[in-house]
Design a protein around this motif. Sequence first.
Motif, mmCIF file in Angstrom:
data_model
loop_
_atom_site.group_PDB
_atom_site.id
_atom_site.type_symbol
_atom_site.label_atom_id
_atom_site.label_comp_id
_atom_site.label_asym_id
_atom_site.label_seq_id
_atom_site.Cartn_x
_atom_site.Cartn_y
_atom_site.Cartn_z
ATOM 1 N N SER A 380 8.732 -8.538 -78.444
ATOM 2 C CA SER A 380 8.828 -7.536 -79.503
ATOM 3 C C SER A 380 7.699 -6.518 -79.398
ATOM 4 O O SER A 380 7.919 -5.306 -79.573
ATOM 5 C CB SER A 380 8.796 -8.211 -80.878
ATOM 6 N N ILE A 381 6.497 -6.986 -79.131
ATOM 7 C CA ILE A 381 5.360 -6.066 -78.979
ATOM 8 C C ILE A 381 5.612 -5.092 -77.830
ATOM 9 O O ILE A 381 5.393 -3.881 -77.949
ATOM 10 C CB ILE A 381 4.062 -6.856 -78.758
ATOM 11 N N LEU A 382 6.090 -5.615 -76.711
ATOM 12 C CA LEU A 382 6.344 -4.760 -75.544
ATOM 13 C C LEU A 382 7.454 -3.748 -75.817
ATOM 14 O O LEU A 382 7.333 -2.561 -75.494
ATOM 15 C CB LEU A 382 6.697 -5.628 -74.335
ATOM 16 N N ILE A 383 8.553 -4.191 -76.424
ATOM 17 C CA ILE A 383 9.668 -3.280 -76.700
ATOM 18 C C ILE A 383 9.283 -2.261 -77.763
ATOM 19 O O ILE A 383 9.696 -1.091 -77.694
ATOM 20 C CB ILE A 383 10.915 -4.081 -77.126
ATOM 21 N N LEU A 384 8.501 -2.661 -78.755
ATOM 22 C CA LEU A 384 8.020 -1.707 -79.751
ATOM 23 C C LEU A 384 7.183 -0.615 -79.093
ATOM 24 O O LEU A 384 7.318 0.576 -79.418
ATOM 25 C CB LEU A 384 7.187 -2.429 -80.813
ATOM 26 N N HIS A 385 6.335 -1.009 -78.169
ATOM 27 C CA HIS A 385 5.494 -0.032 -77.479
ATOM 28 C C HIS A 385 6.326 0.883 -76.586
ATOM 29 O O HIS A 385 6.057 2.096 -76.500
ATOM 30 C CB HIS A 385 4.446 -0.761 -76.641
ATOM 31 N N ILE A 386 7.342 0.331 -75.945
ATOM 32 C CA ILE A 386 8.155 1.128 -75.016
ATOM 33 C C ILE A 386 9.123 2.045 -75.745
ATOM 34 O O ILE A 386 9.263 3.227 -75.403
ATOM 35 C CB ILE A 386 8.931 0.190 -74.062
ATOM 36 N N SER A 387 9.793 1.521 -76.762
ATOM 37 C CA SER A 387 10.874 2.273 -77.409
ATOM 38 C C SER A 387 10.428 3.102 -78.606
ATOM 39 O O SER A 387 11.097 4.077 -78.957
ATOM 40 C CB SER A 387 11.962 1.301 -77.860
ATOM 41 N N LYS A 388 9.335 2.704 -79.269
ATOM 42 C CA LYS A 388 8.866 3.380 -80.489
ATOM 43 C C LYS A 388 9.907 3.340 -81.601
ATOM 44 O O LYS A 388 9.958 4.210 -82.463
ATOM 45 C CB LYS A 388 8.487 4.838 -80.186
ATOM 46 N N GLN A 389 10.753 2.311 -81.607
ATOM 47 C CA GLN A 389 11.796 2.156 -82.612
ATOM 48 C C GLN A 389 11.298 1.299 -83.779
ATOM 49 O O GLN A 389 10.293 0.598 -83.661
ATOM 50 C CB GLN A 389 13.028 1.505 -81.988
ATOM 51 N N PRO A 390 12.005 1.325 -84.938
ATOM 52 C CA PRO A 390 11.589 0.513 -86.087
ATOM 53 C C PRO A 390 11.540 -0.973 -85.747
ATOM 54 O O PRO A 390 12.304 -1.465 -84.909
ATOM 55 C CB PRO A 390 12.665 0.812 -87.142
ATOM 56 N N PHE A 391 10.664 -1.673 -86.456
ATOM 57 C CA PHE A 391 10.431 -3.076 -86.150
ATOM 58 C C PHE A 391 11.675 -3.930 -86.355
ATOM 59 O O PHE A 391 11.962 -4.814 -85.533
ATOM 60 C CB PHE A 391 9.287 -3.611 -87.020
ATOM 61 N N PRO A 416 14.706 2.449 -71.663
ATOM 62 C CA PRO A 416 14.407 2.866 -70.293
ATOM 63 C C PRO A 416 14.346 1.651 -69.381
ATOM 64 O O PRO A 416 14.337 0.502 -69.854
ATOM 65 C CB PRO A 416 13.049 3.546 -70.432
ATOM 66 N N PRO A 417 14.295 1.855 -68.063
ATOM 67 C CA PRO A 417 14.306 0.718 -67.128
ATOM 68 C C PRO A 417 13.248 -0.338 -67.411
ATOM 69 O O PRO A 417 13.524 -1.537 -67.322
ATOM 70 C CB PRO A 417 14.079 1.384 -65.761
ATOM 71 N N GLU A 418 12.020 0.080 -67.783
ATOM 72 C CA GLU A 418 10.982 -0.928 -68.025
ATOM 73 C C GLU A 418 11.333 -1.791 -69.236
ATOM 74 O O GLU A 418 11.057 -2.998 -69.249
ATOM 75 C CB GLU A 418 9.611 -0.266 -68.227
ATOM 76 N N GLY A 419 11.955 -1.196 -70.252
ATOM 77 C CA GLY A 419 12.395 -1.983 -71.398
ATOM 78 C C GLY A 419 13.535 -2.919 -71.048
ATOM 79 O O GLY A 419 13.634 -4.028 -71.571
ATOM 80 N N VAL A 420 14.409 -2.459 -70.138
ATOM 81 C CA VAL A 420 15.529 -3.292 -69.702
ATOM 82 C C VAL A 420 15.024 -4.550 -68.997
ATOM 83 O O VAL A 420 15.533 -5.652 -69.220
ATOM 84 C CB VAL A 420 16.455 -2.482 -68.765
ATOM 85 N N TYR A 421 13.991 -4.383 -68.169
ATOM 86 C CA TYR A 421 13.442 -5.543 -67.464
ATOM 87 C C TYR A 421 12.784 -6.516 -68.438
ATOM 88 O O TYR A 421 12.857 -7.746 -68.262
ATOM 89 C CB TYR A 421 12.429 -5.087 -66.419
ATOM 90 N N VAL A 422 12.131 -6.005 -69.479
ATOM 91 C CA VAL A 422 11.528 -6.883 -70.486
ATOM 92 C C VAL A 422 12.607 -7.683 -71.195
ATOM 93 O O VAL A 422 12.469 -8.901 -71.407
ATOM 94 C CB VAL A 422 10.699 -6.068 -71.500
ATOM 95 N N MET A 423 13.699 -7.027 -71.564
ATOM 96 C CA MET A 423 14.789 -7.725 -72.243
ATOM 97 C C MET A 423 15.447 -8.741 -71.318
ATOM 98 O O MET A 423 15.850 -9.827 -71.750
ATOM 99 C CB MET A 423 15.817 -6.712 -72.749
ATOM 100 N N ALA A 424 15.564 -8.403 -70.035
ATOM 101 C CA ALA A 424 16.137 -9.351 -69.079
ATOM 102 C C ALA A 424 15.263 -10.592 -68.966
ATOM 103 O O ALA A 424 15.772 -11.728 -68.933
ATOM 104 C CB ALA A 424 16.300 -8.689 -67.711
ATOM 105 N N ALA A 425 13.956 -10.397 -68.919
ATOM 106 C CA ALA A 425 13.046 -11.538 -68.861
ATOM 107 C C ALA A 425 13.132 -12.368 -70.139
ATOM 108 O O ALA A 425 13.054 -13.609 -70.098
ATOM 109 C CB ALA A 425 11.609 -11.054 -68.650
ATOM 110 N N THR A 426 13.329 -11.707 -71.275
ATOM 111 C CA THR A 426 13.463 -12.424 -72.543
ATOM 112 C C THR A 426 14.714 -13.288 -72.548
ATOM 113 O O THR A 426 14.695 -14.434 -73.013
ATOM 114 C CB THR A 426 13.517 -11.426 -73.713
ATOM 115 N N MET A 427 15.816 -12.751 -72.038
ATOM 116 C CA MET A 427 17.049 -13.537 -71.934
ATOM 117 C C MET A 427 16.840 -14.746 -71.042
ATOM 118 O O MET A 427 17.284 -15.864 -71.362
ATOM 119 C CB MET A 427 18.195 -12.670 -71.404
#
Length: 460
Positions: A380-391, A416-427
């Motif tokens: 969540s911290i990483l995706i918040l930093h990458i996407s700047k979307q609401p918590f 973006p691609p870096e966020g996609v890789y974070v989500m893939a690792a989370t899965m």
Amino acid sequence: MRDGVDSLAHKSPSRFAILVFSALIMVFTVLFSLPIAAADRTITPLHDAVFTAVSVICVTGLTTVDMATHWSAFGNILVFVGVNIGGIGVLTLASLMGLVISRRLGLRAKLMAASDSNPSRIHAGPVNEGQTIRLGEVGSLLLTVAISAFVIEVGVAALLFPRMLQAGVSLGEAVWHSFYYAAMAFTNTGFNPNPGGLSPFADDYWFLGALMIGVFLGSLGFPVIYAFARGWRKPRRWSVHVKLTLVTTIALMILGMIFYIILEFDNPKTFGSLNAGDTIFQSLFMSVMTRSGGFATIEISDLHGSSLLLSDMLMFIGGGSASTAGGIKVTTLAILFLAAFAEARGKQEMEAFGRRIPSDILRLSVSVVLWGATTVAVASILILHISKQPFDIVLFDVISAFATCGLSTGLTADLPPEGVYVMAATMFMGRVGTVTLAAALAASHSRQLFKRPEERPIVG
């Protein structure tokens, strides 16, 4: 080769699990990258291919491309085959780990906490410490798993097929979509084969009911399905694991439905315009799907913030051990509540259905929860930093990824691609992590011949 795999699995079940899943993901990444897999015959970008492969093998359901239009017939076949391999693979891998760990541990409950799905041991009691089990001896067990999955998927497809014909779908497409939806339901994946998703069937309660049946059976776990097959008329002979799974699952379904009714009855974008009967059914459907099903008849982003938080909680819990569902598993939650009840009553031992549950199962449960919470927090911290979307939006999609649920507010597709890789690792960590963690902790159990002086820190 068999001896080599046998040795690796016995020495490190956790590494063996990661190796199996990683190999499958790499193979499907290459296949999804091929031009023949895309409808426009172009090479799919690497981050999209990796994410799709992880989502398919981990039976998640999240996607960064339009699953109904991006993939060709070959690509859709890959998806169909991949989710079945991923779903069945989870069960067989859990079975394998239970068999491997049972050489060192004799407690049946510890095998269940490690996602053991060995049905021959459900009623067998403690296992002999010296018993040796080779991988070649699990063939009959894995065959039973495959047969049950096949029967359930065919049964769900048979329920869906006539409704598709009534909706005007052509014969060939109706056959394909029926089996596609059935596979996505039983494996708790949630991919949709048509661009409109469930919109054409949003008011077809027979169709939605069939999907709920598939998701429910898939989320129970193979030990429960096997117990049904062995003697559904004799519930007294069911193991504590089966009883805990059923009671907790049904309780969460009903509570989830009630809370969705309360929280969304005045929301015009979701259930506010429905009558009482429709609101109850749609709330039940939502409650079942947030447990890991991944199908939705509404836009998730239209839910109230309170409903998003409720969904987060249901997704994080997930389904049964050794099932196609994700999350920390319902038995883990049940163990935590049993420990709390025992503490409130001043009892030293946890008990359920006339059986005593050893304290090491509580330690495993706490470890699984901490593992899940840490994974969700970091992602969540990483995706918040990458996407700047609401918590609340980020937290929902991250928990959906960790719990391999597949529901999304739309955030994942826009990353973006870096966020996609974070989500893939989370899965990946959500699907493989909880199982391998429990297995690693159980396998690392060692006998200590001495006790250190006792001291009690202040808690609470």
